[in-house]
Design a protein around this motif. Structure first.
Motif, mmCIF file in Angstrom:
data_model
loop_
_atom_site.group_PDB
_atom_site.id
_atom_site.type_symbol
_atom_site.label_atom_id
_atom_site.label_comp_id
_atom_site.label_asym_id
_atom_site.label_seq_id
_atom_site.Cartn_x
_atom_site.Cartn_y
_atom_site.Cartn_z
ATOM 1 N N GLU A 84 -0.994 8.568 -13.212
ATOM 2 C CA GLU A 84 0.302 8.964 -12.669
ATOM 3 C C GLU A 84 1.284 7.804 -12.653
ATOM 4 O OE1 GLU A 84 -0.533 10.613 -8.876
ATOM 5 O OE2 GLU A 84 -1.341 12.483 -9.680
ATOM 6 N N ASN B 38 4.323 6.739 -15.221
ATOM 7 C CA ASN B 38 5.741 7.018 -14.985
ATOM 8 C C ASN B 38 6.326 5.867 -14.181
ATOM 9 O OD1 ASN B 38 6.273 9.827 -15.961
ATOM 10 N ND2 ASN B 38 4.530 10.218 -14.641
ATOM 11 N N VAL C 43 7.265 6.745 -10.589
ATOM 12 C CA VAL C 43 6.148 6.890 -9.653
ATOM 13 C C VAL C 43 5.673 5.511 -9.203
ATOM 14 C CG1 VAL C 43 3.774 7.713 -9.383
ATOM 15 C CG2 VAL C 43 5.442 9.096 -10.635
ATOM 16 N N ALA D 282 10.380 9.881 -6.701
ATOM 17 C CA ALA D 282 9.954 9.300 -7.977
ATOM 18 C C ALA D 282 10.869 9.719 -9.115
ATOM 19 C CB ALA D 282 8.517 9.729 -8.293
ATOM 20 N N SER D 283 11.695 10.756 -8.891
ATOM 21 C CA SER D 283 12.600 11.224 -9.934
ATOM 22 C C SER D 283 13.860 10.372 -10.025
ATOM 23 C CB SER D 283 13.003 12.681 -9.670
ATOM 24 O OG SER D 283 13.608 12.804 -8.397
ATOM 25 N N ARG E 116 -1.411 17.608 -13.082
ATOM 26 C CA ARG E 116 -1.967 16.594 -13.979
ATOM 27 C C ARG E 116 -3.477 16.689 -14.048
ATOM 28 N NH1 ARG E 116 -4.478 11.905 -14.030
ATOM 29 N NH2 ARG E 116 -4.564 11.734 -11.763
ATOM 30 N N MET F 152 8.603 19.259 -14.390
ATOM 31 C CA MET F 152 8.186 17.884 -14.622
ATOM 32 C C MET F 152 9.273 17.077 -15.331
ATOM 33 S SD MET F 152 4.192 18.299 -15.786
ATOM 34 C CE MET F 152 3.803 16.569 -15.686
ATOM 35 N N TRP G 205 8.792 13.283 -14.175
ATOM 36 C CA TRP G 205 7.467 12.817 -14.610
ATOM 37 C C TRP G 205 7.386 12.907 -16.139
ATOM 38 C CZ3 TRP G 205 2.604 13.063 -11.308
ATOM 39 C CH2 TRP G 205 2.903 12.698 -9.988
ATOM 40 N N THR H 92 4.063 11.381 -17.748
ATOM 41 C CA THR H 92 2.909 12.230 -17.444
ATOM 42 C C THR H 92 2.915 13.457 -18.340
ATOM 43 O OG1 THR H 92 2.777 11.507 -15.152
ATOM 44 C CG2 THR H 92 1.812 13.640 -15.656
#
Length: 862
Positions: A75, A78, A81, A100-101, A353, A379, A385, A388
């Motif tokens: 993970e 990314n 992340v 995380a975006s 995932r 995603m 992500w 990922t």
């Protein structure tokens, strides 16, 4: 059936578990190594105690140093992340979780700002770095390593450090790296004796010595061998350089010596690398307490905390590999059935995932692809992500035909969002052709890729074709309009660009896409600046900045807007405001996807330094900008920055050096490239004027003046009128010169231009004096403002207060660090550091590094 109680030091320490089962054996000779160089690399195959050692280093962190431990997995490939988790661990749960975006560049800046404070030491521990290999996250880790020093220390474990994105060789050459490999990690005779004592195993010293020699000190093999008997060893068979036969022998002897219950439990649990305790009951996997305890004591089964907060059990990787390698076809079929069941469990618990990974491992790639397609939009477009998604798609090499095209579309968007434009184009060429595409999204994607690579003509051609032949959704329509508008801006078709941007804003508003709206605002502002409509641009930029204030993921747009705003402030002679805008955006500009915004920021930063008489720092900044252009594949950025470098040299009186630099950059009036020719004409006009060649200057600038007037570029028209007026004045055509300078100054009064005149004061002053004498009551007030500012008694107001970034830099300066060292420690370019330093000198009213430190100390800043 399964114990879930844990005795943890704290949540962060618990995440670095003793994955080799040797946590209780403290290896002081190795933990002491961390006190030397700022970067400690621990490299060895599985079973050498890397994670155990990392945990011990974490626990041994001295008082006054903040340790952050992060075990890495897929993970973290990314960058969002990885960086979001680092920020959250640094905050210790005192703030809401980081998205995380968000833009990785902004997250990187946020994290590095938090750890730059030289009064706090940090130790960052990254376990299993090999999981990041080949991912965008690796480049951010490499940038973090650049900040290593007395107050920022790294401990990294990996099976190997061979990723080309890691500049380990350069860091090692600088004496920054301490390396621990298999030879150093191998257990000594004394450690083997201590381990035997801890395990309550009674072997003779010579037997233990033989064991260390035959296993070559491999910690996991020693541990497994100690569970057997000395008679099991055959030194003549095992003493060999290749560890593979040793490993297989020990594993086979060990596995064959397990009880039936132990063997059965390991065989059943080998389907995944980590199995949540709560999943065991759902899958009807019985875990007898006695069997579990015995395997845990041997270090074969370990408890781990995995993402989502699940308490999980995992088999040591060396044993798991052996179990899978030796499993019968029937056992493998059973494991695949368990993988499918576990995949469904993870899907129900919203961990796509792991669900897709397990389903693909079970051989059901069609189901894995279907699940991936179900969440692809979330995603790629929402969660961010991107890596990922790409990694999971690679696990499904042959998705169902009905899903293949759609999955490939998402893959290209994922690469575009990561600014991996070359790879995105290669993927398109490899998988599909424009002619084969029914929906037209490939055409639009190629347009976006071309635009992000600064090939605006190709971008507009693709986007225009898409608009003529396809409809798409509102987002796609808006994107296409923005791409076309950008090319129209470059071609000076300002009305058409404005209409397309207005349509794009309406489309983005329909779907509440703040991201799309921000991009439309950026291109709109660039259009206004190209047209020279600075008053409208200043009003719009304030509105745009307010509209994205506090929006997650809007940091890229904000950085670009601030870079543009800095240029507008500078032209209006609002130098303090320009510095403030750059303070917030300059560290982020190198990562932005639009060359124009980077150009605005770096040119303004250089001009501010020239305004303070600091040509050297200005040239360093411009060199940094040119490097970014070459690195990012933005030729227009490199040429624009090179043009500014020539201009700076001209204004400093270095005429021969300026001419040579112009020729090297192909910035000539006879260049075949329109962009270079445009810049070259204006540069060589100035050069001719400075050399007293007024006739040549007038001939050079005449066609450019006509083009600026016909195309509606008011700022360029003002600049060309200014240069033509100076040439006419030098030629003795004073009436015509006065008409042209009056027109230029009137334009400046309407739009708020100022520096375009003042920066040419050396050439302009004789004409300006005549203009004020002849025009009197009709004279533009800007003329008097220019002369007043040029007066020796004039003194610009500067900001007295140092910003947070400047205080951090002055603290590093007080440590006696060089500019290069400060750049590394503050995660900035060296030219940017010089820009900050000279801002500090100006605010503290000093002229040297030593004086700046003393002034900051007197003010109580350090």
């Amino acid at each position: 059936m399964v114990r879930t109680d844990r005795n943890e030091r704290d949540a962060t320490a618990a995440d670095l578990v003793a994955s080799e089962g040797l946590a209780s054996l403290v290896r002081t000779r190795l933990t002491d190594s961390v006190r030397r160089e700022p970067i400690l690399l621990i490299e060895a195959p599985a079973g050498y105690g890397k994670s155990t050692l990392a945990q011990q280093i974490f626990k041994a962190t001295p008082r006054g140093t903040r340790a952050i431990a992060l075990p890495l997995n897929a993970e973290h490939r990314n960058p969002g992340v990885l960086l979001a988790e680092l920020i959250d661990r640094l905050a210790r749960g005192r703030a809401k979780p980081t998205a995380a975006s968000s833009d990785p560049a902004e997250l990187f800046l946020r994290f590095t700002k938090k750890i730059e404070n030289s009064s706090q030491r940090h130790r960052l521990i990254f376990d299993d770095v090999h999981h990041l290999a080949g991912s965008p996250a690796m480049s951010y880790l490499n940038r973090l390593l650049g900040g290593a020093g007395p107050n920022l220390q790294f401990v990294m474990t990996s099976r190997e450090f061979r990723d080309p994105q890691l500049s380990i060789g350069d860091l090692s050459a600088r004496g920054m790296v301490r390396w621990l490999g298999p030879e150093a990690l191998a257990m000594t005779d004394d450690e083997a004796r201590d381990l035997a004592t801890m395990r309550d195993v009674h072997w003779q010293p010579e037997q233990l010595q033989t064991l260390v020699q035959t296993t070559q000190g491999w910690p996991v093999l020693l541990q497994l061998a100690l569970s057997g008997t000395p008679a099991a060893l055959d030194r003549s068979r095992l003493s060999m350089a290749d560890t593979t036969p040793v490993r297989r022998y020990i594993e086979d002897r060990f596995l064959s010596g397990l009880s039936e219950a132990q063997h059965r439990l390991l065989a059943v649990m080998a389907f995944d690398d980590a199995i949540p305790v709560e999943m065991l009951g759902a899958l009807d996997i019985a875990v007898p307490k006695g069997t579990l305890d015995s395997l845990e004591r041997l270090g074969i089964l370990q408890r781990r905390r995995i993402n989502g907060g699940h308490d999980a059990l995992s088999i040591h990787p060396v044993l798991r590999e052996s179990i899978l390698r030796s499993a019968s076809p029937e056992a493998l079929a059973q494991l695949n059935a368990q993988r499918r069941s576990a995949a469904h469990w993870w899907r129900e618990h919203d961990d796509v995932r792991r669900a897709v990974q397990l389903m693909a491992d079970a051989g059901d790639c069609a189901q894995a692809a279907e699940w991936l397609h179900d969440v692809a939009e979330r995603m790629v477009f929402q969660a961010g992500w991107h890596q990922t998604f790409l990694d999971l798609l690679d696990l499904c090499p042959s998705p169902p035909p009905a899903l293949k095209d759609s999955l490939e579309e998402f893959a290209v968007w994922a690469l575009i969002f990561q600014r991996r434009h070359v790879e995105a184009e290669q993927r398109l060429k490899r998988t599909r052709s424009v002619a084969d595409d029914a929906s037209g999204v490939v055409i639009l994607q190629r347009g976006v890729i071309a635009g992000m690579r600064d090939d605006h003509q190709s971008a507009a051609a693709f986007a225009g074709e898409w608009l003529r032949n396809h409809r798409g959704d509102d987002y796609q329509q808006g994107v296409a309009r923005v791409v076309v508008a950008f090319e129209q801006k470059c071609a000076c078709q300002f009305g058409e660009a404005s209409r397309n941007l207005s349509l794009a804003r309406g489309l983005f508003s329909n779907i509440h896409s703040d991201y799309g709206l921000a991009w439309a605002h950026v291109v709109s502002l660039l259009t206004l600046i190209k047209a020279g409509r600075h008053r409208q641009a200043r009003a719009e930029i304030s509105t745009s900045l307010k509209s994205i204030d506090g929006e997650d993921g809007a940091s890229s747009q904000r950085a670009m807007l601030l870079g543009i705003q800095a240029l507008l402030h500078y032209e209006r002679d609002e130098l303090a405001e320009a510095r403030t805008a750059l303070e917030d955006c300059l560290p982020l500009l190198p990562d932005q996807g639009l060359a124009d915004a980077v150009i605005c920021g770096y040119i303004t930063a250089a001009r501010l330094r020239c305004a303070d008489g600091d040509l050297g720092t200005a040239l360093d900044l411009l060199a940094e900008g040119e490097h970014i252009g070459a690195q990012r594949g933005f030729p227009r950025l490199s040429k624009a920055i090179a043009s500014e470098r020539v201009l700076s040299l001209l204004r400093a009186g270095a005429l021969d050096q300026a001419e040579s630099a112009a020729h090297l950059a192909d910035l000539r009036p006879d260049s075949n490239a329109p962009f270079q020719k445009d810049r070259g004409i204006r540069l060589f006009t100035r050069l001719a004027l400075l050399r007293g060649e007024a006739e040549r200057a007038a001939a050079l600038i005449a066609p450019m003046l006509a083009h600026a007037r016909s195309s509606g570029q008011q700022f360029k028209l003002c600049e060309c009128l200014l240069l033509k007026a100076i040439a006419n004045y030098d030629l003795g055509n004073t009436p015509r010169a006065l008409e042209q300078i009056h027109e230029a100054l009137t334009l400046g009064e309407l739009e708020g231009y100022f520096r375009v005149y003042y920066d040419e004061y050396t050439l302009l002053s004789p004409l300006l004096e005549t203009y004020q004498a002849d025009y009197r009551g009709r004279c533009s007030p800007i003329a008097q403002q220019i002369r007043e500012k040029a007066s020796p008694t004039h003194d610009d107001n500067t900001l007295d207060a140092l910003s947070g970034r400047e205080i951090q830099i002055i603290k590093l300066l007080s440590e006696g660090l060089s500019n290069a060292e400060i750049a590394s420690r503050s995660f900035l370019g060296e030219g940017t550091v010089k820009w900050y330093l000279h801002n500090i000198y100006g605010k503290l009213d000093v002229g040297s590094r030593t004086a700046a430190v003393h002034a900051a100390q007197r003010a109580g800043l350090i």
